[in-house]
Design a protein around this motif. Structure first.
Motif, PDB file in Angstrom:
ATOM      1  N   ASP A 173       0.836  -1.212   0.000  1.00  0.00           N
ATOM      2  CA  ASP A 173       0.000   0.000   0.000  1.00  0.00           C
ATOM      3  C   ASP A 173       0.869   1.260   0.000  1.00  0.00           C
ATOM      4  OD1 ASP A 173      -2.416   1.358  -0.027  1.00  0.00           O
ATOM      5  OD2 ASP A 173      -2.518   1.511   2.148  1.00  0.00           O
ATOM      6  N   PHE A 174       1.938   1.195  -0.823  1.00  0.00           N
ATOM      7  CA  PHE A 174       2.847   2.342  -0.913  1.00  0.00           C
ATOM      8  C   PHE A 174       2.320   3.246  -2.019  1.00  0.00           C
ATOM      9  CE2 PHE A 174       6.515   4.912  -1.675  1.00  0.00           C
ATOM     10  CZ  PHE A 174       7.189   4.955  -0.461  1.00  0.00           C
ATOM     11  N   CYS A 175       1.646   4.297  -1.614  1.00  0.00           N
ATOM     12  CA  CYS A 175       0.927   5.167  -2.549  1.00  0.00           C
ATOM     13  C   CYS A 175       1.663   6.496  -2.685  1.00  0.00           C
ATOM     14  CB  CYS A 175      -0.492   5.392  -2.028  1.00  0.00           C
ATOM     15  SG  CYS A 175      -1.468   6.490  -3.046  1.00  0.00           S
ATOM     16  N   SER A 176       1.805   6.956  -3.910  1.00  0.00           N
ATOM     17  CA  SER A 176       2.567   8.192  -4.151  1.00  0.00           C
ATOM     18  C   SER A 176       1.968   9.392  -3.407  1.00  0.00           C
ATOM     19  CB  SER A 176       2.654   8.486  -5.645  1.00  0.00           C
ATOM     20  OG  SER A 176       1.367   8.584  -6.199  1.00  0.00           O
ATOM     21  N   ASN A 184       0.911   9.393  -0.460  1.00  0.00           N
ATOM     22  CA  ASN A 184       1.331   9.348   0.947  1.00  0.00           C
ATOM     23  C   ASN A 184       2.840   9.524   1.126  1.00  0.00           C
ATOM     24  OD1 ASN A 184      -1.303   8.882   1.801  1.00  0.00           O
ATOM     25  ND2 ASN A 184      -1.089   6.656   1.620  1.00  0.00           N
ATOM     26  N   VAL A 185       3.556   9.738   0.008  1.00  0.00           N
ATOM     27  CA  VAL A 185       5.006   9.923   0.096  1.00  0.00           C
ATOM     28  C   VAL A 185       5.296  11.278   0.744  1.00  0.00           C
ATOM     29  CG1 VAL A 185       7.122  10.298  -1.243  1.00  0.00           C
ATOM     30  CG2 VAL A 185       5.581   8.421  -1.840  1.00  0.00           C
ATOM     31  N   THR A 186       6.086  11.255   1.807  1.00  0.00           N
ATOM     32  CA  THR A 186       6.426  12.496   2.512  1.00  0.00           C
ATOM     33  C   THR A 186       7.774  13.038   2.065  1.00  0.00           C
ATOM     34  OG1 THR A 186       7.247  11.130   4.329  1.00  0.00           O
ATOM     35  CG2 THR A 186       5.041  12.039   4.574  1.00  0.00           C
ATOM     36  N   ASN A 187       8.718  12.140   1.772  1.00  0.00           N
ATOM     37  CA  ASN A 187      10.066  12.568   1.400  1.00  0.00           C
ATOM     38  C   ASN A 187      10.590  11.736   0.233  1.00  0.00           C
ATOM     39  OD1 ASN A 187      10.270  14.490   3.537  1.00  0.00           O
ATOM     40  ND2 ASN A 187      10.746  12.841   4.961  1.00  0.00           N
ATOM     41  N   LYS A 188      11.318  12.412  -0.655  1.00  0.00           N
ATOM     42  CA  LYS A 188      11.848  11.725  -1.831  1.00  0.00           C
ATOM     43  C   LYS A 188      13.148  12.371  -2.270  1.00  0.00           C
ATOM     44  CE  LYS A 188      10.716  10.767  -6.712  1.00  0.00           C
ATOM     45  NZ  LYS A 188       9.663  10.868  -7.769  1.00  0.00           N
ATOM     46  N   VAL A 189      14.154  11.541  -2.541  1.00  0.00           N
ATOM     47  CA  VAL A 189      15.386  12.029  -3.158  1.00  0.00           C
ATOM     48  C   VAL A 189      15.749  11.089  -4.306  1.00  0.00           C
ATOM     49  CG1 VAL A 189      16.251  13.066  -1.015  1.00  0.00           C
ATOM     50  CG2 VAL A 189      16.951  10.742  -1.616  1.00  0.00           C
ATOM     51  N   ILE A 190      16.381  11.639  -5.330  1.00  0.00           N
ATOM     52  CA  ILE A 190      16.924  10.828  -6.427  1.00  0.00           C
ATOM     53  C   ILE A 190      18.420  11.087  -6.468  1.00  0.00           C
ATOM     54  CG2 ILE A 190      16.942  10.397  -8.908  1.00  0.00           C
ATOM     55  CD1 ILE A 190      14.033  11.245  -9.023  1.00  0.00           C
ATOM     56  N   LEU A 191      19.175   9.991  -6.412  1.00  0.00           N
ATOM     57  CA  LEU A 191      20.633  10.066  -6.335  1.00  0.00           C
ATOM     58  C   LEU A 191      21.275   9.328  -7.502  1.00  0.00           C
ATOM     59  CD1 LEU A 191      20.947   8.891  -2.628  1.00  0.00           C
ATOM     60  CD2 LEU A 191      21.389  11.218  -3.373  1.00  0.00           C
ATOM     61  N   GLN A 192      22.479   9.759  -7.847  1.00  0.00           N
ATOM     62  CA  GLN A 192      23.317   8.937  -8.718  1.00  0.00           C
ATOM     63  C   GLN A 192      23.711   7.691  -7.927  1.00  0.00           C
ATOM     64  OE1 GLN A 192      24.209   9.559 -11.887  1.00  0.00           O
ATOM     65  NE2 GLN A 192      23.255  11.570 -12.021  1.00  0.00           N
ATOM     66  N   SER A 193      23.593   6.535  -8.550  1.00  0.00           N
ATOM     67  CA  SER A 193      23.857   5.277  -7.827  1.00  0.00           C
ATOM     68  C   SER A 193      25.276   5.202  -7.275  1.00  0.00           C
ATOM     69  CB  SER A 193      23.588   4.081  -8.735  1.00  0.00           C
ATOM     70  OG  SER A 193      22.223   4.020  -9.067  1.00  0.00           O
ATOM     71  N   PHE A 205       7.480   3.505   5.692  1.00  0.00           N
ATOM     72  CA  PHE A 205       7.846   2.464   4.738  1.00  0.00           C
ATOM     73  C   PHE A 205       8.801   3.056   3.703  1.00  0.00           C
ATOM     74  CE2 PHE A 205       5.129  -1.420   5.220  1.00  0.00           C
ATOM     75  CZ  PHE A 205       4.601  -1.073   6.447  1.00  0.00           C
ATOM     76  N   LEU A 206       9.733   2.223   3.258  1.00  0.00           N
ATOM     77  CA  LEU A 206      10.799   2.666   2.364  1.00  0.00           C
ATOM     78  C   LEU A 206      10.611   2.063   0.975  1.00  0.00           C
ATOM     79  CD1 LEU A 206      13.685   4.007   2.031  1.00  0.00           C
ATOM     80  CD2 LEU A 206      14.613   1.776   2.715  1.00  0.00           C
ATOM     81  N   SER A 207      10.753   2.911  -0.035  1.00  0.00           N
ATOM     82  CA  SER A 207      10.783   2.454  -1.428  1.00  0.00           C
ATOM     83  C   SER A 207      12.127   2.837  -2.018  1.00  0.00           C
ATOM     84  CB  SER A 207       9.654   3.102  -2.237  1.00  0.00           C
ATOM     85  OG  SER A 207       9.957   3.067  -3.626  1.00  0.00           O
ATOM     86  N   LEU A 208      12.823   1.842  -2.562  1.00  0.00           N
ATOM     87  CA  LEU A 208      14.071   2.075  -3.296  1.00  0.00           C
ATOM     88  C   LEU A 208      13.815   1.670  -4.745  1.00  0.00           C
ATOM     89  CD1 LEU A 208      16.553   0.449  -0.750  1.00  0.00           C
ATOM     90  CD2 LEU A 208      16.273   2.902  -1.165  1.00  0.00           C
TER      91      LEU A 208
END
Length: 279
Positions: free
Chosen positions: A145-148, A150-159, A249-252
């Motif tokens: 039930d990971f719904c966009s 409800n996302v509170t924080n997001k970062v996009i990084l170079q791997s 909950f964490l999404s990678l």
């Protein structure tokens, strides 16, 4: 097209056919989620989704879009089955998984429906091998039930920057603590291992940070044993999206380019280990 010697009658019997000129484009992405023996395959018109789970705390999904395949035929709205992922990977690399330029193993993967095996036709250098792998009825994957919304924080990084962090943090730690904040320290990874506490900080204006969207301070801990399988996906990826929702909950989500430069995605969901009180 390789394997074109199959008759039309042979092809017509299947409800799912997926062909690749280079089987590595499937085997590499499946290796990124191969931390348990069994995988759930779900095919739609959009492509394949392959799911692996661990004790209701971790779920990994690999998405292979239909246009990645040279041939993709599905005769029902959805086709699902469960298969032994270890055996499937062994079959996909039966010719040794050659990385020699110009030498590829061609694949045609066929499925005839409930109760039938998953059939792989593999060809390299004019030699064709047929593998039949038993299938089971698929279990229902956990709904995290990971719904966009409800996302509170997001970062996009170079791997590469996340790989560097993992090489410096103490992997004897039982947990990885992730702090995300609109103000300093912005994005922090912390471990608590045999050699003491270690922190790895990312400034929000770092060259390695492609996106920084944090609406509130959040600190959550995740079992290192659950996160370690995701390093397989990290090793293959060029970018990673790190998201947390209001429950912690964490999404990678890893962006992976295959041998032909096409983009696939691998996503890991992990539930938090415990709440951390703000000091």
């Amino acid at each position: 097209m390789p394997l074109s010697t199959q008759s039309q009658a042979d092809i017509d019997q299947y409800i799912l056919i997926a062909s690749l000129d280079n089987a590595r484009n499937l085997s590499n992405i499946l290796k990124a989620i191969s931390f348990r023996d069994h995988a759930i395959f779900s095919a739609t018109q959009n492509g394949l989704k392959v799911t692996v789970e661990d004790s209701k705390c971790l779920q990994a999904n690999a998405f292979i879009q239909a246009d990645i395949f040279q041939e993709y035929i599905i005769k029902e709205d959805t086709v699902g089955f469960q298969v032994n992922l270890t055996v499937l990977l062994d079959c996909l690399t039966i010719f040794g998984g050659s990385t020699v330029p110009g030498v590829c193993t061609a694949l045609r993967m066929c499925y005839n429906g409930y109760g039938y095996p998953l059939t792989l036709f593999l060809e390299e250098g004019g030699v064709v091998t047929v593998c039949k792998i038993n299938t089971q009825e698929p279990e229902e994957p956990i709904d995290f039930d990971f719904c966009s919304t409800n996302v509170t924080n997001k970062v996009i990084l170079q791997s590469d920057s996340l790989k560097e962090a993992f090489s410096e943090l103490d992997m004897t730690s039982e947990v990885l603590q992730i702090t995300m904040s609109p103000s300093h320290p912005y994005f922090r990874l912390s471990t608590f291992g045999n050699s003491g506490n270690a922190h790895y900080d990312y400034p929000k204006d770092s060259d390695m940070m492609e996106l920084f969207q944090c609406t509130k301070i959040q600190t959550n801990r995740y079992k290192m044993s659950l996160l370690k399988p995701s390093t397989k996906a990290l090793a293959l990826s060029c970018k990673v999206s790190v998201r947390t929702d209001s429950r912690g909950f964490l999404s990678l989500q890893y962006l992976v380019r295959n041998d032909d430069g096409q983009i696939c995605f691998v996503e890991y969901y992990c539930c938090p280990d415990e709440e951390v009180e703000e000091e």
